[in-house]
Design a protein around this motif. Structure first.
Motif, PDB file in Angstrom:
ATOM      1  N   ASP A 176       0.807  -1.216   0.000  1.00  0.00           N
ATOM      2  CA  ASP A 176       0.000   0.000   0.000  1.00  0.00           C
ATOM      3  C   ASP A 176       0.842   1.269   0.000  1.00  0.00           C
ATOM      4  OD1 ASP A 176       1.036  -0.215   2.497  1.00  0.00           O
ATOM      5  OD2 ASP A 176      -0.869  -0.128   3.585  1.00  0.00           O
ATOM      6  N   ILE A 177       2.153   1.129  -0.064  1.00  0.00           N
ATOM      7  CA  ILE A 177       3.037   2.299  -0.147  1.00  0.00           C
ATOM      8  C   ILE A 177       3.492   2.541  -1.588  1.00  0.00           C
ATOM      9  CG2 ILE A 177       3.842   2.082   2.214  1.00  0.00           C
ATOM     10  CD1 ILE A 177       6.347   0.707   1.155  1.00  0.00           C
ATOM     11  N   GLY A 178       2.857   1.829  -2.543  1.00  0.00           N
ATOM     12  CA  GLY A 178       3.169   2.047  -3.953  1.00  0.00           C
ATOM     13  C   GLY A 178       4.348   1.257  -4.472  1.00  0.00           C
ATOM     14  N   VAL A 179       4.589   0.081  -3.905  1.00  0.00           N
ATOM     15  CA  VAL A 179       5.706  -0.766  -4.324  1.00  0.00           C
ATOM     16  C   VAL A 179       5.162  -2.134  -4.735  1.00  0.00           C
ATOM     17  CG1 VAL A 179       7.839  -1.903  -3.614  1.00  0.00           C
ATOM     18  CG2 VAL A 179       7.338   0.410  -2.827  1.00  0.00           C
ATOM     19  N   ASP A 180       5.581  -2.610  -5.904  1.00  0.00           N
ATOM     20  CA  ASP A 180       5.232  -3.945  -6.384  1.00  0.00           C
ATOM     21  C   ASP A 180       6.359  -4.909  -6.056  1.00  0.00           C
ATOM     22  OD1 ASP A 180       2.823  -3.195  -7.328  1.00  0.00           O
ATOM     23  OD2 ASP A 180       3.364  -3.196  -9.457  1.00  0.00           O
ATOM     24  N   LEU A 181       6.001  -6.101  -5.615  1.00  0.00           N
ATOM     25  CA  LEU A 181       6.968  -7.146  -5.305  1.00  0.00           C
ATOM     26  C   LEU A 181       6.642  -8.385  -6.119  1.00  0.00           C
ATOM     27  CD1 LEU A 181       7.132  -6.997  -1.383  1.00  0.00           C
ATOM     28  CD2 LEU A 181       8.761  -6.028  -2.995  1.00  0.00           C
ATOM     29  N   ILE A 182       7.661  -8.978  -6.700  1.00  0.00           N
ATOM     30  CA  ILE A 182       7.551 -10.313  -7.288  1.00  0.00           C
ATOM     31  C   ILE A 182       8.472 -11.205  -6.478  1.00  0.00           C
ATOM     32  CG2 ILE A 182       7.812 -11.735  -9.336  1.00  0.00           C
ATOM     33  CD1 ILE A 182       7.417  -9.305 -11.052  1.00  0.00           C
ATOM     34  N   LEU A 183       7.893 -12.092  -5.691  1.00  0.00           N
ATOM     35  CA  LEU A 183       8.656 -12.940  -4.782  1.00  0.00           C
ATOM     36  C   LEU A 183       9.018 -14.239  -5.496  1.00  0.00           C
ATOM     37  CD1 LEU A 183       6.405 -12.393  -1.632  1.00  0.00           C
ATOM     38  CD2 LEU A 183       8.457 -11.130  -2.286  1.00  0.00           C
ATOM     39  N   GLY A 184      10.192 -14.275  -6.076  1.00  0.00           N
ATOM     40  CA  GLY A 184      10.627 -15.477  -6.764  1.00  0.00           C
ATOM     41  C   GLY A 184      11.003 -16.570  -5.772  1.00  0.00           C
ATOM     42  N   CYS A 185      10.516 -17.777  -6.010  1.00  0.00           N
ATOM     43  CA  CYS A 185      10.848 -18.892  -5.119  1.00  0.00           C
ATOM     44  C   CYS A 185      12.338 -19.191  -5.121  1.00  0.00           C
ATOM     45  CB  CYS A 185      10.070 -20.143  -5.547  1.00  0.00           C
ATOM     46  SG  CYS A 185       8.284 -20.023  -5.339  1.00  0.00           S
ATOM     47  N   ASN A 186      13.061 -18.680  -6.120  1.00  0.00           N
ATOM     48  CA  ASN A 186      14.493 -18.935  -6.209  1.00  0.00           C
ATOM     49  C   ASN A 186      15.320 -17.923  -5.424  1.00  0.00           C
ATOM     50  OD1 ASN A 186      13.647 -16.944  -8.015  1.00  0.00           O
ATOM     51  ND2 ASN A 186      15.342 -17.303  -9.412  1.00  0.00           N
ATOM     52  N   GLY A 187      14.679 -17.056  -4.650  1.00  0.00           N
ATOM     53  CA  GLY A 187      15.407 -16.077  -3.862  1.00  0.00           C
ATOM     54  C   GLY A 187      15.669 -14.775  -4.582  1.00  0.00           C
ATOM     55  N   TYR A 188      15.199 -14.636  -5.820  1.00  0.00           N
ATOM     56  CA  TYR A 188      15.314 -13.381  -6.551  1.00  0.00           C
ATOM     57  C   TYR A 188      13.989 -12.627  -6.397  1.00  0.00           C
ATOM     58  CZ  TYR A 188      19.587 -15.054  -8.864  1.00  0.00           C
ATOM     59  OH  TYR A 188      20.851 -15.514  -9.131  1.00  0.00           O
ATOM     60  N   ILE A 189      14.052 -11.424  -5.849  1.00  0.00           N
ATOM     61  CA  ILE A 189      12.864 -10.619  -5.604  1.00  0.00           C
ATOM     62  C   ILE A 189      12.962  -9.337  -6.428  1.00  0.00           C
ATOM     63  CG2 ILE A 189      11.515  -9.398  -3.851  1.00  0.00           C
ATOM     64  CD1 ILE A 189      12.601 -11.340  -1.793  1.00  0.00           C
ATOM     65  N   TRP A 190      11.897  -9.023  -7.149  1.00  0.00           N
ATOM     66  CA  TRP A 190      11.882  -7.833  -7.992  1.00  0.00           C
ATOM     67  C   TRP A 190      11.028  -6.753  -7.323  1.00  0.00           C
ATOM     68  CZ3 TRP A 190      14.661  -6.055 -11.845  1.00  0.00           C
ATOM     69  CH2 TRP A 190      14.197  -4.963 -12.583  1.00  0.00           C
ATOM     70  N   LEU A 191      11.603  -5.557  -7.167  1.00  0.00           N
ATOM     71  CA  LEU A 191      10.912  -4.415  -6.588  1.00  0.00           C
ATOM     72  C   LEU A 191      10.765  -3.333  -7.648  1.00  0.00           C
ATOM     73  CD1 LEU A 191      12.716  -5.743  -4.128  1.00  0.00           C
ATOM     74  CD2 LEU A 191      11.979  -3.695  -2.907  1.00  0.00           C
ATOM     75  N   SER A 192       9.565  -2.775  -7.755  1.00  0.00           N
ATOM     76  CA  SER A 192       9.320  -1.700  -8.710  1.00  0.00           C
ATOM     77  C   SER A 192       8.163  -0.861  -8.187  1.00  0.00           C
ATOM     78  CB  SER A 192       9.004  -2.249 -10.106  1.00  0.00           C
ATOM     79  OG  SER A 192       7.840  -3.061 -10.080  1.00  0.00           O
ATOM     80  N   SER A 193       7.990   0.312  -8.776  1.00  0.00           N
ATOM     81  CA  SER A 193       6.879   1.175  -8.382  1.00  0.00           C
ATOM     82  C   SER A 193       5.582   0.662  -8.987  1.00  0.00           C
ATOM     83  CB  SER A 193       7.136   2.612  -8.839  1.00  0.00           C
ATOM     84  OG  SER A 193       7.276   2.661 -10.254  1.00  0.00           O
ATOM     85  N   THR A 194       4.487   0.846  -8.279  1.00  0.00           N
ATOM     86  CA  THR A 194       3.187   0.365  -8.736  1.00  0.00           C
ATOM     87  C   THR A 194       2.692   1.229  -9.884  1.00  0.00           C
ATOM     88  OG1 THR A 194       2.657  -0.377  -6.506  1.00  0.00           O
ATOM     89  CG2 THR A 194       0.828  -0.143  -8.054  1.00  0.00           C
ATOM     90  N   PRO A 195       2.417   0.641 -11.065  1.00  0.00           N
ATOM     91  CA  PRO A 195       1.904   1.446 -12.179  1.00  0.00           C
ATOM     92  C   PRO A 195       0.477   1.898 -11.903  1.00  0.00           C
ATOM     93  CG  PRO A 195       1.902  -0.877 -12.761  1.00  0.00           C
ATOM     94  CD  PRO A 195       2.600  -0.766 -11.436  1.00  0.00           C
ATOM     95  N   PRO A 196       0.060   3.021 -12.460  1.00  0.00           N
ATOM     96  CA  PRO A 196      -1.312   3.502 -12.249  1.00  0.00           C
ATOM     97  C   PRO A 196      -2.345   2.503 -12.780  1.00  0.00           C
ATOM     98  CG  PRO A 196       0.072   5.225 -13.192  1.00  0.00           C
ATOM     99  CD  PRO A 196       0.858   3.955 -13.260  1.00  0.00           C
ATOM    100  N   GLY A 197      -3.387   2.294 -12.012  1.00  0.00           N
ATOM    101  CA  GLY A 197      -4.467   1.412 -12.451  1.00  0.00           C
ATOM    102  C   GLY A 197      -4.167  -0.057 -12.321  1.00  0.00           C
ATOM    103  N   SER A 198      -3.106  -0.434 -11.616  1.00  0.00           N
ATOM    104  CA  SER A 198      -2.791  -1.849 -11.447  1.00  0.00           C
ATOM    105  C   SER A 198      -3.810  -2.490 -10.517  1.00  0.00           C
ATOM    106  CB  SER A 198      -1.382  -2.015 -10.873  1.00  0.00           C
ATOM    107  OG  SER A 198      -1.097  -3.363 -10.642  1.00  0.00           O
ATOM    108  N   SER A 199      -4.391  -3.651 -10.953  1.00  0.00           N
ATOM    109  CA  SER A 199      -5.444  -4.289 -10.158  1.00  0.00           C
ATOM    110  C   SER A 199      -5.308  -5.800 -10.092  1.00  0.00           C
ATOM    111  CB  SER A 199      -6.823  -3.932 -10.725  1.00  0.00           C
ATOM    112  OG  SER A 199      -6.953  -4.393 -12.054  1.00  0.00           O
TER     113      SER A 199
END
Length: 277
Positions: A176-199
């Motif tokens: 809810d702070i505007g950050v997207d997370l992709i939690l890879g099971c392999n230990g690689y995590i991707w952080l990016s800003s939340t694009p407008p209208g993402s649902s």
């Protein structure tokens, strides 16, 4: 060790007793059976049970791919009609040309011109999200045939130990702070800003992630085998008290990230570091 602890989160050490009656369970990786029928742990890790199969997941080990895992990979080499991908495993995974969506979402057979234009889709050092299609003794195979998967950009790649990432239902999370997370099971995590209208992603309160307590209470069981489907496949209960401390363990790791591309095999590196893209 009480056999009832097999349904809880338990840390075991080499030689520690798991159960005195091994006939009720199947011996998995990280365990062995003595002549007297006792099942003991052969390495240090977290005890895990799926139905009757008992395994010990090591705390420090390379990622072991499983079919259906969400992973974040980095392209290491472009070969004829496939890409080699670093997924933090012992071997690079493979992504075949037939296992991706063509630009524009075209639905057709791959042609020779597509093989010539592979670097226009993914090239060396590109980071993307994918799902494990096949896993076995050899290299794993990936696919990105979904709107959720694909090339990633304008973000940060964070590398942690694979044992810190639990297999859950939703690996695409929006804070809810505007950050997207992709939690890879392999230990690689991707952080990016939340694009407008993402649902399409689940919105999680940042306080729940930091505190860990509400996150652990709301997290679904790791394995969904129902007791109604078979007495031996009882559902795994929610994590025991104290497992929410994973977030606290990540706190000092996040503070010590190195913001440069490094070799993950270097033992001198911290347990987690970040790579900007």
């Amino acid at each position: 060790m009480d056999p009832q602890l097999l349904t809880e989160v338990v840390l075991v050490t080499p030689g520690q007793l798991i159960t005195k009656d091994s006939s009720q369970y199947l011996r998995g990786h990280g365990t062995y059976v003595t002549e007297s029928g006792e099942m003991l742990a052969s390495l240090c890790g977290v005890l895990e049970r799926v139905n009757r199969l008992v395994t010990v997941v090591p705390l420090r080990a390379r990622y072991i791919p499983r079919v259906g895992d969400v992973v974040v990979g980095r392209v290491t080499e472009v070969q004829p009609k496939r890409w080699l991908v670093d997924v933090n495993s012992l071997q690079d995974a493979g992504l075949n040309l037939n296992s991706i969506n063509l630009p524009g979402g075209e639905l057709r057979r791959r042609k020779d011109v597509d093989a010539l234009n592979m670097r226009m889709m993914l090239e060396e050092e590109d980071v993307f999200s994918a799902e494990v299609l096949e896993a076995g003794e050899g290299p794993a195979s990936l696919h990105t045939r979904s709107a959720l998967y694909g090339k990633l950009g304008n973000g940060q790649l964070v590398v942690v130990r694979p044992s810190l990432v639990k297999r859950i239902k939703q690996h695409f999370v929006t804070l809810d702070i505007g950050v997207d997370l992709i939690l890879g099971c392999n230990g690689y995590i991707w952080l990016s800003s939340t694009p407008p209208g993402s649902s399409h992603q689940a919105v999680v309160s940042f306080g729940d992630v930091v505190d860990g307590e509400q996150r652990s209470a709301a997290r679904p069981p790791l394995h969904e085998d129902s007791a109604e489907d078979g007495g031996e496949g009882a559902a795994v209960p929610p994590p025991a008290e104290g497992e929410g401390e994973d977030a606290e363990e990540l706190g000092p790791l996040l503070d010590g990230f190195a913001t440069k591309r490094s070799n993950p095999n270097n033992p001198a590196l911290p347990d987690a570091y970040a790579v900007p893209y």
